[in-house]
Motif scaffolding. Structure first.
Motif, PDB file in Angstrom:
ATOM      1  N   SER A  50       0.837  -1.203   0.000  1.00  0.00           N
ATOM      2  CA  SER A  50       0.000   0.000   0.000  1.00  0.00           C
ATOM      3  C   SER A  50       0.869   1.250   0.000  1.00  0.00           C
ATOM      4  N   GLU A  51       0.294   2.348  -0.459  1.00  0.00           N
ATOM      5  CA  GLU A  51       1.017   3.613  -0.510  1.00  0.00           C
ATOM      6  C   GLU A  51       0.842   4.430   0.764  1.00  0.00           C
ATOM      7  N   TYR A  52       0.125   3.894   1.719  1.00  0.00           N
ATOM      8  CA  TYR A  52      -0.053   4.567   3.014  1.00  0.00           C
ATOM      9  C   TYR A  52      -0.215   3.480   4.074  1.00  0.00           C
ATOM     10  N   PRO A  53       0.104   3.783   5.341  1.00  0.00           N
ATOM     11  CA  PRO A  53      -0.069   2.786   6.399  1.00  0.00           C
ATOM     12  C   PRO A  53      -1.540   2.601   6.729  1.00  0.00           C
ATOM     13  N   ILE A  54      -2.047   1.393   6.526  1.00  0.00           N
ATOM     14  CA  ILE A  54      -3.458   1.131   6.776  1.00  0.00           C
ATOM     15  C   ILE A  54      -3.773   1.247   8.262  1.00  0.00           C
ATOM     16  N   TYR A  55      -2.874   0.781   9.118  1.00  0.00           N
ATOM     17  CA  TYR A  55      -2.995   0.966  10.562  1.00  0.00           C
ATOM     18  C   TYR A  55      -1.704   1.591  11.076  1.00  0.00           C
ATOM     19  N   PRO A  56      -1.771   2.368  12.165  1.00  0.00           N
ATOM     20  CA  PRO A  56      -0.546   2.926  12.738  1.00  0.00           C
ATOM     21  C   PRO A  56       0.381   1.828  13.245  1.00  0.00           C
ATOM     22  N   LYS A  57       1.664   2.087  13.183  1.00  0.00           N
ATOM     23  CA  LYS A  57       2.642   1.157  13.745  1.00  0.00           C
ATOM     24  C   LYS A  57       2.512   1.155  15.260  1.00  0.00           C
ATOM     25  N   ASP A  58       2.641  -0.036  15.881  1.00  0.00           N
ATOM     26  CA  ASP A  58       2.548  -0.178  17.336  1.00  0.00           C
ATOM     27  C   ASP A  58       1.234   0.404  17.855  1.00  0.00           C
ATOM     28  N   LEU A  59       0.138  -0.009  17.259  1.00  0.00           N
ATOM     29  CA  LEU A  59      -1.193   0.447  17.659  1.00  0.00           C
ATOM     30  C   LEU A  59      -1.404   0.188  19.152  1.00  0.00           C
ATOM     31  N   LYS A  60      -1.825   1.208  19.872  1.00  0.00           N
ATOM     32  CA  LYS A  60      -2.001   1.096  21.313  1.00  0.00           C
ATOM     33  C   LYS A  60      -3.467   0.852  21.680  1.00  0.00           C
ATOM     34  N   ASP A  61      -3.668   0.510  22.941  1.00  0.00           N
ATOM     35  CA  ASP A  61      -5.031   0.351  23.459  1.00  0.00           C
ATOM     36  C   ASP A  61      -5.657   1.714  23.725  1.00  0.00           C
ATOM     37  N   PRO A  62      -6.988   1.833  23.622  1.00  0.00           N
ATOM     38  CA  PRO A  62      -7.958   0.746  23.437  1.00  0.00           C
ATOM     39  C   PRO A  62      -8.140   0.300  21.990  1.00  0.00           C
ATOM     40  N   TYR A  63      -7.459   0.991  21.047  1.00  0.00           N
ATOM     41  CA  TYR A  63      -7.663   0.702  19.620  1.00  0.00           C
ATOM     42  C   TYR A  63      -7.201  -0.699  19.254  1.00  0.00           C
ATOM     43  N   LYS A  64      -6.067  -1.096  19.797  1.00  0.00           N
ATOM     44  CA  LYS A  64      -5.533  -2.435  19.520  1.00  0.00           C
ATOM     45  C   LYS A  64      -6.491  -3.512  20.003  1.00  0.00           C
ATOM     46  N   ALA A  65      -7.031  -3.324  21.204  1.00  0.00           N
ATOM     47  CA  ALA A  65      -7.958  -4.312  21.770  1.00  0.00           C
ATOM     48  C   ALA A  65      -9.239  -4.393  20.952  1.00  0.00           C
ATOM     49  N   ARG A  66      -9.716  -3.242  20.485  1.00  0.00           N
ATOM     50  CA  ARG A  66     -10.941  -3.231  19.676  1.00  0.00           C
ATOM     51  C   ARG A  66     -10.726  -3.982  18.360  1.00  0.00           C
ATOM     52  N   ARG A  67      -9.589  -3.737  17.736  1.00  0.00           N
ATOM     53  CA  ARG A  67      -9.292  -4.413  16.477  1.00  0.00           C
ATOM     54  C   ARG A  67      -9.176  -5.916  16.688  1.00  0.00           C
ATOM     55  N   PHE A  68      -8.506  -6.316  17.754  1.00  0.00           N
ATOM     56  CA  PHE A  68      -8.323  -7.738  18.058  1.00  0.00           C
ATOM     57  C   PHE A  68      -9.673  -8.416  18.267  1.00  0.00           C
ATOM     58  N   LYS A  69     -10.550  -7.785  19.056  1.00  0.00           N
ATOM     59  CA  LYS A  69     -11.854  -8.376  19.340  1.00  0.00           C
ATOM     60  C   LYS A  69     -12.704  -8.473  18.072  1.00  0.00           C
ATOM     61  N   CYS A  70     -12.609  -7.461  17.237  1.00  0.00           N
ATOM     62  CA  CYS A  70     -13.356  -7.498  15.973  1.00  0.00           C
ATOM     63  C   CYS A  70     -12.950  -8.709  15.145  1.00  0.00           C
ATOM     64  N   GLY A  71     -11.645  -8.943  15.043  1.00  0.00           N
ATOM     65  CA  GLY A  71     -11.149 -10.087  14.291  1.00  0.00           C
ATOM     66  C   GLY A  71     -11.569 -11.412  14.903  1.00  0.00           C
ATOM     67  N   GLU A  72     -11.443 -11.513  16.225  1.00  0.00           N
ATOM     68  CA  GLU A  72     -11.818 -12.752  16.901  1.00  0.00           C
ATOM     69  C   GLU A  72     -13.306 -13.045  16.738  1.00  0.00           C
ATOM     70  N   ASP A  73     -14.126 -12.007  16.877  1.00  0.00           N
ATOM     71  CA  ASP A  73     -15.576 -12.198  16.733  1.00  0.00           C
ATOM     72  C   ASP A  73     -15.936 -12.609  15.310  1.00  0.00           C
ATOM     73  N   MET A  74     -15.237 -12.036  14.332  1.00  0.00           N
ATOM     74  CA  MET A  74     -15.533 -12.378  12.951  1.00  0.00           C
ATOM     75  C   MET A  74     -15.227 -13.847  12.673  1.00  0.00           C
ATOM     76  N   TYR A  75     -14.029 -14.303  13.076  1.00  0.00           N
ATOM     77  CA  TYR A  75     -13.664 -15.693  12.817  1.00  0.00           C
ATOM     78  C   TYR A  75     -14.531 -16.655  13.626  1.00  0.00           C
ATOM     79  N   ALA A  76     -14.932 -16.234  14.826  1.00  0.00           N
ATOM     80  CA  ALA A  76     -15.813 -17.083  15.635  1.00  0.00           C
ATOM     81  C   ALA A  76     -17.162 -17.267  14.954  1.00  0.00           C
ATOM     82  N   SER A  77     -17.627 -16.254  14.229  1.00  0.00           N
ATOM     83  CA  SER A  77     -18.936 -16.337  13.582  1.00  0.00           C
ATOM     84  C   SER A  77     -18.973 -17.418  12.503  1.00  0.00           C
TER      85      SER A  77
END
Length: 223
Positions: free
Chosen positions: A75-102
């Motif tokens: 990509s020509e731009y960073p899709i997510y910031p490097k070293d994403l911190k909480d609460p953003y990191k936790a939200r992204r992680f939960k979104c992914g886990e919930d999606m795969y669980a579905s």
């Protein structure tokens, strides 16, 4: 459909029906979305729409390229910031886990996860693919304007009984997309978006992501 209903029913649709979207309907969606706000009324958005045989040709091209370049061109731009911190990191992680669980894909099932990720590049079988771009001259303010336009497209889609999947994943194929669509060098690809009729029976479309309570992100003063 009122605005609140459109907002609450807008999801990232990851399974579409094999049902074409009439050109007139897509034009109505984009005609409505064009009233999105932009600083100085620059209207800095550019859209490339594919459907039918042209979309099939494009997806076949991507599938062929994935055999030798599975992670795209970069990509020509960073899709997510490097070293994403909480609460953003936790939200992204939960979104992914919930999606795969579905869809019953366990965390250790790397093959299953890769197969689901690969569906991004089939547009989740959407009958219409939109690509959004912005002039390279534009700055962060105009990128915000582009985001408001993309949101407006998604809300207009709901008014017309359609669903969408905004996909920054497509940002890893900027050269191929530009060449295929005829996008000039002065434009930068932002994201793609699948658009069509949602498969209501698909388990993955039952996912509803969380939203943080107001107390986490609003500061009220003088009320």
């Amino acid at each position: 459909m009122d605005v609140l209903e459109a907002l609450k029913t807008r999801i990232t649709c990851r399974a579409f029906l094999d049902k074409p979207v009439p050109e007139a309907t897509l034009r109505a969606v984009l005609e409505g979305a064009k009233w999105a706000p932009s600083g100085g009324n620059l209207q800095p958005w550019h859209v490339y729409a594919l459907t039918g045989a042209k979309l099939a040709e494009f997806l076949a091209l991507i599938a062929e390229k994935q055999k030798t370049t599975p992670f795209g061109e970069g990509s020509e731009y960073p899709i997510y910031p490097k070293d994403l911190k909480d609460p953003y990191k936790a939200r992204r992680f939960k979104c992914g886990e919930d999606m795969y669980a579905s869809i019953g894909v366990a965390r250790e099932d790397k093959t299953g996860r890769l197969m689901q990720f690969a569906r991004n590049f089939r547009a989740f079988d959407a009958p219409v693919m939109l690509f959004f771009a912005i002039d390279r001259q534009m700055g962060i303010d105009q990128w915000a304007d582009l985001g408001m336009f993309v949101q407006s497209v998604m809300l207009m889609a709901r008014e017309h009984g359609l669903h969408t999947a905004a996909q920054e994943a497509w940002a890893i194929w900027p050269k191929t997309i530009a060449q295929f669509t005829g996008m000039p060098d002065e434009l930068m690809l932002f994201c793609g978006m699948g658009l069509g009729y949602m498969d209501e029976t698909a388990p993955i479309n039952k996912l509803r992501t969380d939203r943080a309570p107001l107390e986490e992100w609003v500061t009220f003063s003088g009320f």
